[in-house]
Design an enzyme around this catalytic site. Sequence first.
Site, PDB file in Angstrom:
ATOM      1  CE  LYS A   1      -3.762  -0.487   2.440  1.00  0.00           C
ATOM      2  NZ  LYS A   1      -4.728  -0.517   3.561  1.00  0.00           N
TER       3      LYS A   1
ATOM      4  CD  GLU B   1     -10.214  -2.757  19.181  1.00  0.00           C
ATOM      5  OE1 GLU B   1     -11.084  -3.648  19.184  1.00  0.00           O
ATOM      6  OE2 GLU B   1      -9.744  -2.239  20.224  1.00  0.00           O
TER       7      GLU B   1
ATOM      8  CG  ASP C   1     -10.744   0.626   6.452  1.00  0.00           C
ATOM      9  OD1 ASP C   1      -9.792  -0.161   6.628  1.00  0.00           O
ATOM     10  OD2 ASP C   1     -11.921   0.300   6.663  1.00  0.00           O
TER      11      ASP C   1
END
Length: 203
Positions: A13, A41, A70
């Site tokens: 990435k 988290e 994300d």
Amino acid sequence: MKTVLIATKNKGKAKEFESLFASKGYEVLTLLDIPNAPDVEETGSSFEENAVIKAEAIARQAGHFVVADDSGLIVDALDGRPGIFSARYAGEDKNDQANLEKVLEELRGVPEGERTARFYCSLALASPNQETITVAGSVEGLIINEPRGDSGFGYDPIFFVKDLGKTMAELSSQEKNKISHRAHALKELESLLDSFLERERLS
């Protein structure tokens, strides 16, 4: 050289971000470059929420602006799975091969026309000094029956881009950086980046 911190430890990435940010004169740092970087988290219920959670947590610790993403694979025949669980779909150890094989197994017997999917990416740009901004990008494709290609990472070998007649893993990094979900999201981010950096400079 100006630097941008990408909130990831994923080298594949990071390479995509390096290619895309180099043209703007930025050096890309990742969490691998930050001693004792927190493992944030991801408790959100969407790509956007998880990107914001990551970006804001790292920005608070790093003290300057951070880009977090994300992203994942959305397969229509699987009701949107693996979705936000893409990296850990086959287990908590984030095994790319196991994840890929689980998707193929779940799609066994599903005809080609019903194997539509998209890669989706949400980016969050956060700073301790200003409000977080988010952008998103996606790319449409089909999930093929077996892996093809040696480039890329994650689900790239089974994600077929119809317009190019290749899987993501058969594209060169230059080709991928033109059409990927992250590339589309970064183009959206680029249009907002100058004003963000100006506010950062004045804060």
